[in-house]
Design an enzyme around this catalytic site. Structure first.
Site, PDB file in Angstrom:
ATOM      1  N   ASP A  63      -1.094 -16.038 -21.439  1.00 16.43           N
ATOM      2  CA  ASP A  63      -1.117 -14.867 -20.563  1.00 16.43           C
ATOM      3  C   ASP A  63       0.280 -14.607 -20.040  1.00 16.43           C
ATOM      4  OD1 ASP A  63      -3.849 -14.764 -20.793  1.00 16.43           O
ATOM      5  OD2 ASP A  63      -4.122 -16.168 -19.129  1.00 16.43           O
ATOM      6  N   ASP A  69       3.088 -11.947  -6.087  1.00 17.72           N
ATOM      7  CA  ASP A  69       2.371 -10.933  -5.301  1.00 17.72           C
ATOM      8  C   ASP A  69       1.373 -10.167  -6.166  1.00 17.72           C
ATOM      9  OD1 ASP A  69       4.598  -9.921  -6.536  1.00 17.72           O
ATOM     10  OD2 ASP A  69       5.473  -9.028  -4.743  1.00 17.72           O
ATOM     11  N   GLU A  92      -1.486  -2.975  -0.693  1.00 24.01           N
ATOM     12  CA  GLU A  92      -0.077  -2.594  -0.620  1.00 24.01           C
ATOM     13  C   GLU A  92       0.555  -2.584  -2.012  1.00 24.01           C
ATOM     14  OE1 GLU A  92       2.882  -4.052   2.656  1.00 24.01           O
ATOM     15  OE2 GLU A  92       3.653  -4.557   0.678  1.00 24.01           O
ATOM     16  N   GLU A  93      -0.017  -3.347  -2.920  1.00 20.92           N
ATOM     17  CA  GLU A  93       0.534  -3.448  -4.277  1.00 20.92           C
ATOM     18  C   GLU A  93       0.101  -2.307  -5.196  1.00 20.92           C
ATOM     19  OE1 GLU A  93       2.727  -5.436  -5.409  1.00 20.92           O
ATOM     20  OE2 GLU A  93       2.856  -6.706  -3.648  1.00 20.92           O
ATOM     21  N   ASP A 115      -2.786  -6.622   2.227  1.00 15.58           N
ATOM     22  CA  ASP A 115      -1.426  -6.891   1.751  1.00 15.58           C
ATOM     23  C   ASP A 115      -1.510  -8.285   1.138  1.00 15.58           C
ATOM     24  OD1 ASP A 115       1.171  -7.371   1.218  1.00 15.58           O
ATOM     25  OD2 ASP A 115       1.938  -6.896   3.216  1.00 15.58           O
ATOM     26  N   LEU A 117       0.377 -10.417  -0.524  1.00 16.02           N
ATOM     27  CA  LEU A 117       1.373 -11.460  -0.235  1.00 16.02           C
ATOM     28  C   LEU A 117       2.513 -10.831   0.555  1.00 16.02           C
ATOM     29  CD1 LEU A 117       0.988 -14.349  -0.948  1.00 16.02           C
ATOM     30  CD2 LEU A 117       2.559 -14.083  -2.834  1.00 16.02           C
ATOM     31  N   ASP A 118       2.352 -10.850   1.845  1.00 13.44           N
ATOM     32  CA  ASP A 118       3.358 -10.235   2.705  1.00 13.44           C
ATOM     33  C   ASP A 118       4.564 -11.159   2.836  1.00 13.44           C
ATOM     34  OD1 ASP A 118       4.108  -8.116   4.620  1.00 13.44           O
ATOM     35  OD2 ASP A 118       4.153  -9.818   5.982  1.00 13.44           O
ATOM     36  N   GLU A 274      -0.726  -3.761   7.157  1.00 14.93           N
ATOM     37  CA  GLU A 274      -0.017  -4.737   7.978  1.00 14.93           C
ATOM     38  C   GLU A 274      -0.267  -4.514   9.468  1.00 14.93           C
ATOM     39  OE1 GLU A 274       3.561  -3.553   6.062  1.00 14.93           O
ATOM     40  OE2 GLU A 274       3.751  -5.390   4.895  1.00 14.93           O
TER      41      GLU A 274
HETATM   42  P1  AHM Z   1       6.737  -6.788   2.176  1.00 14.37           P
HETATM   43  O1  AHM Z   1       5.337  -6.314   2.424  1.00 14.37           O
HETATM   44  O2  AHM Z   1       7.435  -5.986   1.108  1.00 14.37           O
HETATM   45  O3  AHM Z   1       6.791  -8.253   1.923  1.00 14.37           O
HETATM   46  O4  AHM Z   1       7.594  -6.469   3.495  1.00 14.37           O
HETATM   47  C1  AHM Z   1       7.060  -6.771   4.745  1.00 14.37           C
HETATM   48  C2  AHM Z   1       7.958  -7.737   5.435  1.00 14.37           C
HETATM   49  C3  AHM Z   1       7.372  -8.303   6.698  1.00 14.37           C
HETATM   50  O5  AHM Z   1       6.636  -9.468   6.458  1.00 14.37           O
HETATM   51  C4  AHM Z   1       8.598  -8.600   7.499  1.00 14.37           C
HETATM   52  O6  AHM Z   1       8.343  -8.609   8.858  1.00 14.37           O
HETATM   53  C5  AHM Z   1       9.509  -7.467   7.110  1.00 14.37           C
HETATM   54  O7  AHM Z   1       9.098  -7.039   5.841  1.00 14.37           O
HETATM   55  C6  AHM Z   1      10.940  -7.898   7.014  1.00 14.37           C
HETATM   56  O8  AHM Z   1      11.728  -6.772   6.756  1.00 14.37           O
HETATM   57  P2  AHM Z   1      13.303  -6.784   6.982  1.00 14.37           P
HETATM   58  O9  AHM Z   1      13.863  -7.622   5.877  1.00 14.37           O
HETATM   59  O10 AHM Z   1      13.717  -5.361   6.910  1.00 14.37           O
HETATM   60  O11 AHM Z   1      13.571  -7.388   8.335  1.00 14.37           O
HETATM   61 MG    MG Z   2       3.837  -6.448   3.357  1.00 13.84          MG
END
Ligand code: AHM
Ligand code: MG
Length: 334
Positions: A63, A69, A92-93, A115, A117-118, A274
């Site tokens: 695979d 993410d 979010e993806e 979301d 994998l934030d 988020e």
């Molecule tokens: P993502 O969803 O693309 O991972 O972005 C979200 C993240 C948050 O977890 C975090 O607080 C923020 O982006 C950090 O952004 P920055 O680098 O502008 O401070």
């Molecule tokens: Mg995020």
């Protein structure tokens, strides 16, 4: 010795508080718990991917190796598809929401926002990341496929919200609007075990979390508030992973701020995936969550899937204080 309570036991036990509950929400929450364990396993071995040379285009089973993410996104969708309790997912993806087929004779009445994998840009440097989720009851006919209206609901309509933090240990926090509880993954049992019962956030706190590197891009009131935090000898703690930063502030007391900047005039974080789930959890812990217009995050109308919002959330006293700074320093014509 105290007997441990697993996440599944806890969810089933809580369901008894609602005599007319059908168990669908409980089933959905349990499925999220299982998906979280699988995502956790992959996050934990993320470093091995390079060592084992699996970051090419294929893995051992032929695979394609996905970015983590995307893996998390797909795994959560897969579990929701099989669960039969969820009629659609907005992630979010994904650019658009997806509809899930319902099981025979059963019309799913919930949709999931997630979301997967934030903070995923932190993975390559071994820093904590998280999954954020929210569950809405559908507003359209359950016998039909879900529509965009089912997702475009304000946060005050969430029936459940939670996050999983893949940190030094893995913890799942969730609320169904009646307090917040946390479960730590015991790797030897492979179970989330109740570890943080009736979680509350301290009213005061000594931490502020903001990307201070953007200081010159902030508006005047935010700059004054940051100066105040610094003058008050508060500690700046910013991991750059919202789940980790908010989790610390819930435990120790503090405020997390992602305001508007010149680069992101609408804020950076997404309200659906988020801001709203994290705001519900923080409020349920006794804290506050507002935007830069001082509106309660959970009351802000949601008009598009990827709508962004500035957000300030955490200990009540600190958010109140931020509010005072906005009222004092915001230019009259703004
Ligand atoms: P993502 O969803 O693309 O991972 O972005 C979200 C993240 C948050 O977890 C975090 O607080 C923020 O982006 C950090 O952004 P920055 O680098 O502008 O401070
Ligand atoms: Mg995020």
């Amino acid at each position: 010795m105290n007997r441990i309570t697993t996440l599944d036991e806890f969810i089933i036990d809580k369901q008894k508080d609602f005599p007319f509950a059908t168990g669908e929400l409980s089933g959905l929450l349990r499925d999220i718990g299982v998906a979280a364990k699988i995502v956790n396993r992959e996050v934990n071995r993320a470093g091995l991917v390079n060592i084992l040379g699996l970051d090419g285009s294929t893995n051992q089973t032929g695979d394609e190796v996905k970015k983590l993410d995307i893996f998390a996104n797909n795994k959560i969708i897969e579990y929701m598809e099989n669960s039969g309790e969820c009629s659609g997912i907005a992630s979010e993806e994904l650019e658009d929401f997806i509809k899930l087929p319902s099981k025979a004779n059963k019309e799913a009445k919930y949709v999931l926002v997630v979301d997967p994998l934030d903070g995923s840009s932190n993975i390559d440097v071994n820093v904590s990341v998280g999954t954020i989720f929210g569950i809405y009851r559908r507003v359209t006919d359950h016998k039909q496929e879900c529509t965009i209206e089912d997702f475009l609901q304000p946060g005050n309509k969430l029936v459940a919200a939670g996050y999983i933090l893949y940190g030094t240990s893995t913890i799942l926090i969730y609320t169904t609007g009646n307090g917040v509880n946390g479960f730590t993954l015991d790797p030897s049992l492979g179970e989330f075990c109740l570890s943080h019962k009736d979680l509350t956030i301290p009213e005061y706190g000594d931490f502020y979390s903001i990307n201070q590197g953007y200081y010159l891009q902030f508006d005047l009131e935010m700059r004054r508030y940051i100066d105040h935090c610094s003058d008050s000898k508060r500690s700046l703690r910013y991991i750059g992973s919202m789940v980790s930063d908010v989790h610390r502030n819930i435990i120790y007391g503090g405020i997390f701020l992602y305001p508007v900047t010149r680069k992101n005039p609408l804020g950076k974080l997404r309200i659906l995936y988020e801001c709203n789930p994290m705001a519900m959890i923080v409020e349920q812990c006794g804290g506050r969550a507002i935007n830069s217009n001082l509106e309660r995050i959970l009351d802000v109308p949601v008009t598009s899937l990827h709508q962004k919002s500035p957000i300030m959330l955490g200990s009540k006293h600190l958010v109140n204080e931020y509010e005072e700074f906005v009222m004092k320093y915001r230019p009259q014509n703004k």
